[in-house]
Scaffold this motif. Sequence first.
Motif, mmCIF file in Angstrom:
data_model
loop_
_atom_site.group_PDB
_atom_site.id
_atom_site.type_symbol
_atom_site.label_atom_id
_atom_site.label_comp_id
_atom_site.label_asym_id
_atom_site.label_seq_id
_atom_site.Cartn_x
_atom_site.Cartn_y
_atom_site.Cartn_z
ATOM 1 N N ASP A 102 2.926 -0.839 -14.347
ATOM 2 C CA ASP A 102 3.658 -1.701 -13.412
ATOM 3 C C ASP A 102 3.863 -1.042 -12.054
ATOM 4 O OD1 ASP A 102 3.831 -3.729 -15.255
ATOM 5 O OD2 ASP A 102 5.839 -3.179 -15.958
ATOM 6 N N SER A 103 4.134 0.275 -12.041
ATOM 7 C CA SER A 103 4.373 0.961 -10.766
ATOM 8 C C SER A 103 3.094 1.030 -9.932
ATOM 9 C CB SER A 103 4.918 2.373 -11.014
ATOM 10 O OG SER A 103 3.982 3.168 -11.723
ATOM 11 N N VAL A 104 1.949 1.161 -10.596
ATOM 12 C CA VAL A 104 0.667 1.182 -9.890
ATOM 13 C C VAL A 104 0.356 -0.194 -9.315
ATOM 14 C CG1 VAL A 104 -1.837 1.412 -10.193
ATOM 15 C CG2 VAL A 104 -0.296 3.119 -11.177
ATOM 16 N N ILE A 105 0.556 -1.226 -10.125
ATOM 17 C CA ILE A 105 0.306 -2.597 -9.658
ATOM 18 C C ILE A 105 1.199 -2.924 -8.467
ATOM 19 C CG2 ILE A 105 0.442 -5.035 -10.280
ATOM 20 C CD1 ILE A 105 -0.227 -4.192 -13.169
ATOM 21 N N LYS A 106 2.473 -2.530 -8.557
ATOM 22 C CA LYS A 106 3.411 -2.781 -7.459
ATOM 23 C C LYS A 106 2.953 -2.083 -6.185
ATOM 24 C CE LYS A 106 8.274 -2.193 -6.136
ATOM 25 N NZ LYS A 106 9.605 -1.666 -6.566
ATOM 26 N N ALA A 107 2.489 -0.832 -6.321
ATOM 27 C CA ALA A 107 2.030 -0.079 -5.149
ATOM 28 C C ALA A 107 0.793 -0.725 -4.534
ATOM 29 C CB ALA A 107 1.733 1.365 -5.544
ATOM 30 N N LEU A 108 -0.160 -1.109 -5.370
ATOM 31 C CA LEU A 108 -1.410 -1.675 -4.863
ATOM 32 C C LEU A 108 -1.204 -3.037 -4.206
ATOM 33 C CD1 LEU A 108 -3.924 -0.698 -7.703
ATOM 34 C CD2 LEU A 108 -3.649 0.362 -5.457
ATOM 35 N N LYS A 109 -0.147 -3.732 -4.586
ATOM 36 C CA LYS A 109 0.132 -5.024 -3.957
ATOM 37 C C LYS A 109 0.549 -4.879 -2.497
ATOM 38 C CE LYS A 109 1.263 -7.833 -8.016
ATOM 39 N NZ LYS A 109 2.322 -8.570 -8.753
ATOM 40 N N ASN A 110 0.876 -3.655 -2.077
ATOM 41 C CA ASN A 110 1.240 -3.419 -0.677
ATOM 42 C C ASN A 110 0.018 -3.303 0.233
ATOM 43 O OD1 ASN A 110 4.087 -3.359 -1.001
ATOM 44 N ND2 ASN A 110 3.954 -1.281 -1.826
ATOM 45 N N PHE A 111 -1.177 -3.258 -0.365
ATOM 46 C CA PHE A 111 -2.392 -3.199 0.443
ATOM 47 C C PHE A 111 -2.772 -4.606 0.901
ATOM 48 C CE2 PHE A 111 -2.658 0.811 -1.757
ATOM 49 C CZ PHE A 111 -3.303 1.655 -0.859
ATOM 50 N N GLU A 112 -3.031 -4.740 2.201
ATOM 51 C CA GLU A 112 -3.482 -6.035 2.716
ATOM 52 C C GLU A 112 -4.879 -6.365 2.209
ATOM 53 O OE1 GLU A 112 -3.285 -6.509 6.895
ATOM 54 O OE2 GLU A 112 -1.125 -6.176 7.024
ATOM 55 N N HIS A 113 -5.721 -5.342 2.136
ATOM 56 C CA HIS A 113 -7.089 -5.521 1.652
ATOM 57 C C HIS A 113 -7.450 -4.326 0.771
ATOM 58 C CE1 HIS A 113 -7.850 -8.836 4.464
ATOM 59 N NE2 HIS A 113 -7.198 -8.115 5.358
ATOM 60 N N ILE A 114 -8.108 -4.604 -0.336
ATOM 61 C CA ILE A 114 -8.573 -3.541 -1.225
ATOM 62 C C ILE A 114 -10.094 -3.612 -1.305
ATOM 63 C CG2 ILE A 114 -8.537 -2.587 -3.554
ATOM 64 C CD1 ILE A 114 -5.758 -3.737 -3.928
ATOM 65 N N ASN A 115 -10.742 -2.569 -0.816
ATOM 66 C CA ASN A 115 -12.198 -2.434 -0.903
ATOM 67 C C ASN A 115 -12.490 -1.178 -1.705
ATOM 68 O OD1 ASN A 115 -12.959 -4.568 1.230
ATOM 69 N ND2 ASN A 115 -11.553 -3.230 2.348
ATOM 70 N N VAL A 116 -13.194 -1.323 -2.808
ATOM 71 C CA VAL A 116 -13.452 -0.187 -3.695
ATOM 72 C C VAL A 116 -14.937 0.151 -3.704
ATOM 73 C CG1 VAL A 116 -11.445 -0.672 -5.126
ATOM 74 C CG2 VAL A 116 -13.661 -1.676 -5.735
ATOM 75 N N ARG A 117 -15.252 1.293 -4.291
ATOM 76 C CA ARG A 117 -16.627 1.791 -4.235
ATOM 77 C C ARG A 117 -17.475 1.365 -5.429
ATOM 78 N NH1 ARG A 117 -17.166 8.167 -3.582
ATOM 79 N NH2 ARG A 117 -16.917 8.033 -5.839
#
Length: 376
Positions: free
Chosen positions: A169-184
Motif C-alpha cells: 500500500d505504501s508503494v502504491i500510494k507513493a507511485l500515485k504521486n507521479f504525474e506520468h510513469i514511464n518504465v523500461r
Amino acid sequence: MKIGIVTFHRALNYGAVLQACAMRRIFSDHGEVEMVDYWPDYHSSHYSLLDTRFLNKNQSLSSRVRLLKSAIKRIILLPVRLKRNKKFLSFIDSNIVKVSNAPIKLANKIPDYFDVVVYGSDQIWRVYDFDNYPRPDMVYMGAGVLDGTRKIAFAASMGDVNVDTLCDDSVIKALKNFEHINVREQALSESLLKHSGLSSCVVLDPTFLVSSDVWKRMAETIPRNRKDNKYALFYSLIPSEESIRIAKNIAEEKGVELVEINGFETIGGLFNKSVAQSAGPLDFLELIMNAEFIVSTSFHGVVFSIIFEKQFCACGMKGHSERVRSLLSKLSIEDRLIDTVEQLESLGEIDYKEVTKLLAREIEHSKELLEYSLFE
C-alpha cells in the motif's frame, strides 16, 4: 524549466554512470538540469575502497566472517580499485555531478526548488534487504520528499519484478504521486497495472536517446586498449561456466583474442592480462566499439553492442533476463539471447538495416513520451 533527476549517478558501474550521463544530456534539451545528489550510506559503502562492516558487533558471527573475507579481498585488490575508481570518478565529475561536492545522505536534505523531478532510469525501484526486511528505498519511489513538486518516472526499472513490493500500500500510494510513469520493461508495466492498478508506458533506456556519434566521440577520446590485436569482448557481470564456454568458443572460432571486462575486480583477474580489471566507462565504450564480437551477461553490454551495431549474444542471465528479453523483442532479434554454447550454431548475422529501422521508431516513441510527460 528547472529539472531535477533522481537516479543511480555515483555508482561505480558502467551501465549506471552511462545512463546517468544520458539522462542529463537528453533532459538538458528541455530545461536547466541538476542531478539530485542523493547518495545514502548503503550506496557509498557498497563501492568504498575499504570494507569495515565486519566491525559491527550487532551482526551474527557468520555475517562478520563473510564481511571480513570481503574486506581482505578489497585490500588485495586496492591498487586495481584505485586505478579503476579514478577513471569512474573522472567520468562522473565531467559528465554527471561534481564528485568533490558532498552527496546528500538524508532525504529531508533534498532541495525543493525544482519545477519537475524525473526519477530514472536504471533499477531505482529495486528491492534491498534493509534489516532483513526486503523493500525498495522509498526516496526513489518519490515518497516523503519534494511534496508539491511535479514528479515523473522515465525508464524506471526494478530489475526483477517484485510482486510483493507492487502490492504494498505504501508503494502504491507513493507511485500515485507521479504525474506520468514511464518504465523500461514491458513486464514491469504489466505488473504495475495488474498489482498496483497503475497505468504506465514503456520507453527505451536513455542511452539510446543519445546519438551513437556522441558515444563514439567519447570512446575516441582515449587510446585504444588493444591497438594491434583483433578481439572478442566478454562482459561478465553475472559469471557462469556456460557463459565462459560461449565466450571462449566464439573467440576460438573467429581466431581472435578474448578480452574480458568484469562488473567488479577479481583476484583471478590480477594474473590474467586479458582481463581489463581497471577499465573505466570510456574504456567500456571503446572496447565494445572496436570488438569483433561481444558476449554479454549484462543489459548495458547488450545496449551498447546495439548502439555500435556490433555482432553480439547475451547469455548467462538465467532468471534475470527480462530486461534484455524486452529490448530484443522490440528489435526482433530475440535469438541473440541464448543459454547454451550449442545455440551458437544457429546464430546468424544481425541485419542492422532492419534493427536500425525498428530502433529509430522506438527512439522517436520514447522521445515523444518524454516531451509529453514534461509539458502535458
